[in-house]
Motif scaffolding. Structure first.
Motif, PDB file in Angstrom:
ATOM      1  N   THR A 151      22.594  42.935  -2.430  1.00 43.60           N
ATOM      2  CA  THR A 151      21.522  42.613  -3.374  1.00 43.60           C
ATOM      3  C   THR A 151      22.082  42.303  -4.757  1.00 43.60           C
ATOM      4  O   THR A 151      21.714  41.300  -5.386  1.00 43.60           O
ATOM      5  N   HIS A 152      22.993  43.162  -5.244  1.00 43.11           N
ATOM      6  CA  HIS A 152      23.547  42.974  -6.586  1.00 43.11           C
ATOM      7  C   HIS A 152      24.341  41.674  -6.661  1.00 43.11           C
ATOM      8  O   HIS A 152      24.211  40.909  -7.640  1.00 43.11           O
ATOM      9  N   GLN A 159      16.685  38.834   3.984  1.00 43.33           N
ATOM     10  CA  GLN A 159      15.838  39.666   3.133  1.00 43.33           C
ATOM     11  C   GLN A 159      14.810  40.304   4.058  1.00 43.33           C
ATOM     12  O   GLN A 159      14.063  39.613   4.744  1.00 43.33           O
ATOM     13  N   SER A 187      10.253  42.790  -0.584  1.00 41.03           N
ATOM     14  CA  SER A 187      11.463  43.492  -0.990  1.00 41.03           C
ATOM     15  C   SER A 187      12.467  42.529  -1.611  1.00 41.03           C
ATOM     16  O   SER A 187      12.577  41.370  -1.213  1.00 41.03           O
ATOM     17  N   THR A 188      13.187  43.025  -2.612  1.00 38.91           N
ATOM     18  CA  THR A 188      14.249  42.222  -3.225  1.00 38.91           C
ATOM     19  C   THR A 188      15.597  42.549  -2.613  1.00 38.91           C
ATOM     20  O   THR A 188      16.606  41.961  -2.994  1.00 38.91           O
ATOM     21  N   ARG A 189      15.621  43.471  -1.659  1.00 33.97           N
ATOM     22  CA  ARG A 189      16.878  43.894  -1.049  1.00 33.97           C
ATOM     23  C   ARG A 189      17.402  42.835  -0.086  1.00 33.97           C
ATOM     24  O   ARG A 189      16.664  42.329   0.757  1.00 33.97           O
ATOM     25  N   VAL A 190      18.684  42.503  -0.212  1.00 36.20           N
ATOM     26  CA  VAL A 190      19.317  41.497   0.634  1.00 36.20           C
ATOM     27  C   VAL A 190      20.466  42.157   1.391  1.00 36.20           C
ATOM     28  O   VAL A 190      21.308  42.837   0.791  1.00 36.20           O
ATOM     29  N   LEU A 191      20.474  41.961   2.698  1.00 35.49           N
ATOM     30  CA  LEU A 191      21.514  42.539   3.547  1.00 35.49           C
ATOM     31  C   LEU A 191      22.351  41.422   4.160  1.00 35.49           C
ATOM     32  O   LEU A 191      21.842  40.364   4.510  1.00 35.49           O
ATOM     33  N   ASP A 241      24.839  45.922   1.883  1.00 31.60           N
ATOM     34  CA  ASP A 241      23.838  45.614   0.865  1.00 31.60           C
ATOM     35  C   ASP A 241      24.475  44.705  -0.183  1.00 31.60           C
ATOM     36  O   ASP A 241      25.355  45.123  -0.937  1.00 31.60           O
ATOM     37  N   GLN A 267      21.941  38.781  -6.713  1.00 33.96           N
ATOM     38  CA  GLN A 267      21.284  38.643  -8.013  1.00 33.96           C
ATOM     39  C   GLN A 267      22.221  38.007  -9.039  1.00 33.96           C
ATOM     40  O   GLN A 267      21.796  37.156  -9.837  1.00 33.96           O
ATOM     41  N   MET A 273      18.876  51.740   5.695  1.00 33.13           N
ATOM     42  CA  MET A 273      18.614  50.322   5.437  1.00 33.13           C
ATOM     43  C   MET A 273      17.505  49.779   6.318  1.00 33.13           C
ATOM     44  O   MET A 273      16.646  49.012   5.862  1.00 33.13           O
ATOM     45  N   GLN A 305      22.797  36.528   6.526  1.00 31.94           N
ATOM     46  CA  GLN A 305      22.210  37.155   5.343  1.00 31.94           C
ATOM     47  C   GLN A 305      20.690  37.095   5.444  1.00 31.94           C
ATOM     48  O   GLN A 305      20.129  36.050   5.788  1.00 31.94           O
TER      49      GLN A 305
END
Length: 450
Positions: free
Chosen positions: A198-199, A169, A174-178, A196, A202, A131, A167
Motif C-alpha cells: 500500500t505504501h 485491491q 479499502s485503500t489497502r493494496v496487496l 502489503d 501510494q 490480510m 497486485q
C-alpha cells in the motif's frame, strides 16, 4: 552372519521337526504312522494359529506378551519395534521442524498461504490471516476465491503463469493494496506469498501525480516562450548577430524542453492503466512501413534502409500508441547509426507471435546497460546522448505501450557491432487459422500435383 540372520527360522524348523517327529513316532508305535503324521501337522498348525492370534493382539496393543516359543515371531516383533521407535523419532523430529517453520512464518510481516487442488486453503500464517480475514477454525478447506473475489485473480490462478506477481485491491472501499507471488510445487499445490504494498503504491501514485501536474504546469509557459521565439525568428535579420544567435539557442532549448514535457505527459497517460480500455484492428504491416518512411525522412539519405516487412499482419490495439512505440525504436537506430550504415526493418510471423525488429550497424550498447535502457532518463553514454539529443524517455514510452498491448521488447546489442530492438506481439487467432488453412490447401495441392 547367515546363522544369526536365520536363527529364528532354524529354531522354528527344529520345533516343527520335533512336534511332527514325536507324533509320527507315536503313530509308528501304535501301528498308525500316517495318522501320527497327520496329527503332528494338525497340532503344529494349531499351535501356530494360537501364537499368530497372540501376535496380532500384541500388534493391536491388546496384549503385552509375545509368544516367546515362536522365535520367528519374536524376530519379527523386534524388527517392528525397531521400526516403530525409528518412526516415532522421525515423527518427533518432523513435528519439531514443522513447529519451527510455523513459528518463523508467524514472525514474518508477509503473509504465507498454502492452497491445494481446487484452490482450497490448507494453511496460513498469522499475517495472511489478518490480510484476508481468515478464521482458523472455520475457513480451512474453503476456496481462496471466497475471500479474494477479484475475477482477474481467479483468471491469474487458472492461467498458471506465475512469472509475474499479481497486485490487487481487496475491496473498492479499502485503500489497502496487496501483491501476491504464487509458486507451484508438488502436484497442484501452490504457495502464495502476500505482501502489503500500500505504501509503495501510494508513493508511486504521488510520483505519477507530481510528474503529471508539473508537466501540465510547464506546458503553458513553454508554449508562450515558443511563440515569442518564433516571432523573434521572423525579425532575426534586424537583430544584432550575437542576439540572434542567443535567441536561436534559447529556441532550441525551449523546443527540447517542450518535447520532454510532451513525453512526460504521454507517460503519465500510459501510467493510468496497464490495459487498454478500447482497441481496434491495426494494420501492423502498413504501420511498420509508415515508421520506416518517417525514419528515412529523419535520415535524409544518410543511411541504407532494408525493407523486410511482410504484408497482411494485424494486431488489436491503439494505432497512435503503437506508432509512438515503434517510431522511438526506429528513430534511435537512425540517430546512433554512422553515415552509410544499413538499417533493416523486419516484420514477420512466427507461430503465435508477430515480431517487429529494427537492426542497425551503430555503436552498440554494453551488456551492463541493456537491463536499464527502458528506465526514464537513463542514458548509457551521457556525453554522446547530449550531442545526439532526445528526451531519454523514448524507450520508457515504448515499454509501457508494449505492456498495454500484451507485447514485450527484447534488446540484442554488441559494442561496435550494432543493435537489434525487437517488439513481439501476440498474433490474432483468426490470422493463425487463416495461415494454417492456407498452408493446408497448399500442401493438398502439392500432393495432388505429385
Amino acid at each position: 552372519m547367515q546363522t544369526t540372520r536365520y536363527r529364528g527360522l532354524i529354531a522354528e524348523l527344529r520345533r516343527a521337526v520335533i512336534i511332527i517327529g514325536l507324533c509320527l513316532l507315536a503313530g509308528i508305535i501304535v501301528g498308525q504312522p500316517l495318522a501320527g503324521l497327520v496329527v503332528g501337522n494338525v497340532a503344529y498348525f494349531f499351535l501356530l494359529f494360537r501364537e499368530a492370534q497372540e501376535f496380532y493382539r500384541w500388534l493391536e496393543g491388546k496384549s503385552s506378551t509375545l509368544p516367546e516359543a515362536n522365535q520367528v515371531l519374536v524376530d519379527v516383533a523386534e524388527a517392528i519395534h525397531f521400526i516403530r521407535v525409528r518412526h516415532r523419532k522421525t515423527k518427533r523430529r518432523l513435528q519439531q521442524q514443522l513447529s519451527r517453520v510455523e513459528k518463523s512464518t508467524s514472525a514474518l510481516a508477509d503473509g504465507v498461504v498454502v492452497i491445494a487442488e481446487g484452490d482450497s486453503l490448507q494453511w496460513w500464517n498469522a499475517a495472511a490471516g489478518e490480510m484476508l480475514k481468515l478464521e482458523a477454525g472455520t475457513d480451512s478447506g474453503q476456496a481462496i476465491t471466497n475471500f479474494v473475489r477479484d475475477p482477474t485473480f481467479l483468471a491469474y490462478l487458472d492461467a498458471k503463469d506465475y512469472s509475474r506477481p499479481f497486485q490487487l485491491q481487496l475491496t473498492a472501499e479499502s485503500t489497502r493494496v496487496l501483491q501476491l507471488q504464487v509458486t507451484q510445487y508438488g502436484g497442484n499445490e501452490r504457495l502464495i506469498v502476500l505482501r502489503d504494498v500500500t505504501h509503495v503504491t501510494q508513493l508511486e501514485q504521488m510520483r505519477k501525480d507530481f510528474v503529471a501536474n508539473v508537466s501540465h504546469e510547464l506546458r503553458t509557459p513553454l508554449t508562450v516562450l515558443k511563440g515569442y521565439f518564433e516571432t523573434f525568428e521572423g525579425i532575426s535579420e534586424m537583430l544584432p548577430p550575437n542576439v540572434a544567435k542567443g535567441l536561436g539557442q534559447m529556441s532550441m532549448q525551449v523546443e527540447r524542453m517542450n518535447e520532454t514535457v510532451e513525453d512526460l505527459m504521454l507517460l503519465s497517460r500510459l501510467d493510468e492503466s496497464d490495459t487498454l480500455k478500447t482497441t481496434a484492428l491495426v494494420d501492423l504491416s502498413a504501420l511498420a512501413r509508415r515508421v520506416m518512411t518517417a525514419a528515412q525522412m529523419l535520415s535524409a539519405e544518410r543511411h541504407e534502409f532494408l525493407d523486410e516487412i511482410e504484408d497482411g499482419h494485424r494486431v488489436l490495439g491503439v494505432e497512435t500508441e503503437l506508432y509512438s512505440a515503434l517510431s522511438n525504436i526506429a528513430f534511435n537506430a537512425v540517430k546512433y547509426s554512422p553515415e552509410g550504415g544499413a538499417i533493416r526493418f523486419r516484420l514477420r510471423a512466427k507461430g503465435d507471435k508477430l515480431s517487429f525488429s529494427v537492426k542497425d550497424e551503430g555503436v552498440g550498447i554494453e551488456p551492463k546497460h541493456i537491463p536499464r535502457l527502458t528506465e526514464r532518463f537513463y542514458r548509457a553514454d551521457s556525453s554522446r546522448n547530449r550531442k545526439i539529443g532526445g528526451t531519454g524517455l523514448g524507450l520508457a514510452i515504448t515499454k509501457h505501450v508494449l505492456l498495454r498491448h500484451q507485447a514485450e521488447m527484447k534488446i540484442l546489442s554488441w559494442p561496435g557491432k550494432g543493435s537489434t530492438f525487437r517488439a513481439i506481439f501476440p498474433r490474432l487467432k483468426d490470422s493463425i487459422e487463416t495461415v494454417d488453412q492456407s498452408s493446408a490447401r497448399t500442401n493438398v495441392g502439392a500432393s495432388a500435383e505429385d
